[in-house]
Write an enzyme that holds these catalytic residues in place. Structure first.
Site, PDB file in Angstrom:
ATOM      1  N   THR A  12       0.820  -1.217   0.000  1.00  0.00           N
ATOM      2  CA  THR A  12       0.000   0.000   0.000  1.00  0.00           C
ATOM      3  C   THR A  12       0.850   1.260   0.000  1.00  0.00           C
ATOM      4  O   THR A  12       0.470   2.285  -0.560  1.00  0.00           O
ATOM      5  CB  THR A  12      -0.938  -0.026   1.228  1.00  0.00           C
ATOM      6  OG1 THR A  12      -1.796  -1.157   1.093  1.00  0.00           O
ATOM      7  CG2 THR A  12      -1.781   1.216   1.348  1.00  0.00           C
ATOM      8  N   SER A  55       1.471  -7.492  -0.969  1.00  0.00           N
ATOM      9  CA  SER A  55       2.189  -8.532  -0.234  1.00  0.00           C
ATOM     10  C   SER A  55       1.502  -9.903  -0.211  1.00  0.00           C
ATOM     11  O   SER A  55       2.187 -10.907  -0.011  1.00  0.00           O
ATOM     12  CB  SER A  55       2.581  -8.063   1.164  1.00  0.00           C
ATOM     13  OG  SER A  55       1.486  -8.008   2.018  1.00  0.00           O
ATOM     14  N   THR A  88       1.725  -4.626   4.109  1.00  0.00           N
ATOM     15  CA  THR A  88       1.631  -4.963   5.536  1.00  0.00           C
ATOM     16  C   THR A  88       1.044  -6.349   5.797  1.00  0.00           C
ATOM     17  O   THR A  88       1.255  -6.922   6.862  1.00  0.00           O
ATOM     18  CB  THR A  88       0.781  -3.916   6.293  1.00  0.00           C
ATOM     19  OG1 THR A  88      -0.519  -3.878   5.703  1.00  0.00           O
ATOM     20  CG2 THR A  88       1.426  -2.548   6.245  1.00  0.00           C
ATOM     21  N   ASP A  89       0.295  -6.894   4.822  1.00  0.00           N
ATOM     22  CA  ASP A  89      -0.404  -8.170   5.093  1.00  0.00           C
ATOM     23  C   ASP A  89       0.575  -9.289   5.454  1.00  0.00           C
ATOM     24  O   ASP A  89       0.281 -10.111   6.333  1.00  0.00           O
ATOM     25  CB  ASP A  89      -1.230  -8.598   3.871  1.00  0.00           C
ATOM     26  CG  ASP A  89      -2.444  -7.710   3.638  1.00  0.00           C
ATOM     27  OD1 ASP A  89      -2.742  -6.869   4.508  1.00  0.00           O
ATOM     28  OD2 ASP A  89      -3.092  -7.853   2.581  1.00  0.00           O
TER      29      ASP A  89
HETATM   30  N1  ASP Z   1      -2.918  -5.464   1.073  1.00  0.00           N
HETATM   31  C1  ASP Z   1      -1.783  -4.594   1.214  1.00  0.00           C
HETATM   32  C2  ASP Z   1      -0.505  -5.404   1.052  1.00  0.00           C
HETATM   33  O1  ASP Z   1      -0.168  -6.135   1.956  1.00  0.00           O
HETATM   34  C3  ASP Z   1      -1.830  -3.966   2.538  1.00  0.00           C
HETATM   35  C4  ASP Z   1      -0.726  -3.012   2.865  1.00  0.00           C
HETATM   36  O2  ASP Z   1       0.298  -2.897   2.236  1.00  0.00           O
HETATM   37  O3  ASP Z   1      -0.926  -2.333   3.885  1.00  0.00           O
HETATM   38  O4  ASP Z   1       0.147  -5.291   0.035  1.00  0.00           O
END
Ligand code: ASP
Length: 323
Positions: A12, A55, A88-89
């Site tokens: 993200t 991710s 973050t995932d």
């Molecule tokens: N869905 C996103 C990812 O993990 C969430 C993020 O980056 O916060 O790529």
């Protein structure tokens, strides 16, 4: 001025929101490079795009590639520290994998963002800035891979994503952050006591993760074993217990040579061989299950994948989890 290299992998932090539909998606140009001019007062920052992936698309093959790149960039004596931006995932999995791959040395910081770059209140720029400051700090040397997020510094071993959308999502259950960051300084308050290091070139991904719930039985485990799984992490109930109907599946898996590791589905605490009833922790230890030392399910799976790629010695693997 210290040189910090930022390796971007997507997430993200590198995405934009379509303001008419509210959909967040990757963009082709490297959005993070636009922050470079404002970062130059803190370090001599260079940026290199490794991947541009959400991710959930990161696979074991990407982890292998990333480890090779990280090792080679750390060997460059001009570089004082690395920052890796990541979705973050699965950020905690990549961070912990790298922690198991690298001896403690130059700072390696993993960060990301909960809000995409063009959203009001975007957290990417400040997380990136704080990560660069931490990567350039002498105090971060030798502390293993760190996750910097929302003004906090966490050890890769303990940190986990706890909220689907809140920017304070990353927390370290039971132990808390090891440091914090404010406008003027970086404060470390804890030193990670242990550091495990199992360097590998290729990672064997055939390790399953299965969460236990009331009334479950052995069918899913039987399918996984028939499918050739090498390792299985079971997120057990409470201190490490499963419904009695799951025991035959675990027993058959262990007899078939599958390495079975128990963690708890509880957010805090360890699994222990306390309960002696059918499916209780004591019973599961007797039939050969390995107890993890407080890792969550996804981290125990990373560690088991790494260990199964590192050695065939089951006693070594048991010791690496239980020590
Ligand atoms: N869905 C996103 C990812 O993990 C969430 C993020 O980056 O916060 O790529």
């Amino acid at each position: 001025m210290k040189k910090v290299l930022v390796l971007t992998t997507g997430g993200t932090i590198a995405m934009n929101e379509d303001l008419s539909t509210g959909t967040v998606q990757p963009v082709s140009k490297n959005l993070l490079s636009s922050y470079l001019p404002s970062l130059s007062q803190y370090a001599d920052v260079e940026m290199e795009e490794i991947f541009n992936l959400p991710s959930p698309h990161i696979s074991c093959r990407h982890l292998e590639q990333l480890a090779i790149i990280v090792r080679s960039r750390l060997a460059d004596e001009r570089i004082s520290g690395l920052v890796i931006t990541h979705g973050t995932d699965t950020l905690e999995e990549t961070a912990f994998f790298l922690d198991l791959q690298l001896p403690p040395g130059k700072p390696v910081i993993v960060t990301g963002a909960m809000r995409s770059s063009n959203e009001l209140g975007a957290d990417g720029p400040i997380n990136l800035l704080n990560s660069i400051r931490t990567a350039a700090s002498e105090e971060a040397v030798g502390k293993g891979v760190l996750v910097v997020f929302n003004d906090e510094i966490h050890s890769a071993r303990f940190v986990t994503k706890t909220h689907t959308s809140n920017i304070a999502t990353f927390q370290s259950p039971s132990v808390g952050p090891i440091g914090s960051i404010d406008k003027r300084s970086i404060h470390f308050r804890q030193m990670p006591l242990e550091h495990a290091h199992f360097p590998i070139d290729a990672i064997d991904c055939s390790v399953g993760l299965l969460k236990m719930a009331m009334g479950m039985d052995s069918r899913l485990i039987d399918h996984m074993v028939a499918d050739g799984l090498k390792g299985l992490v079971i997120e057990a109930l409470g201190q490490g217990n499963v419904p009695p109907e799951v025991v035959p599946g675990i027993r058959k898996a262990i007899e078939a040579g599958v390495t079975v590791v128990l963690v708890s589905r509880c957010f805090n605490g360890l699994v222990q061989d306390v309960y002696g009833y059918e499916g209780g922790g004591k019973h599961l230890r007797e039939i050969g299950a390995i107890f993890s030392n407080g890792l969550n399910g996804q981290k125990a799976r990373i560690k088991l994948m790494v260990l199964l790629s590192y050695t065939h010695d089951l006693a070594f693997i048991r010791n690496a989890f239980e020590d």
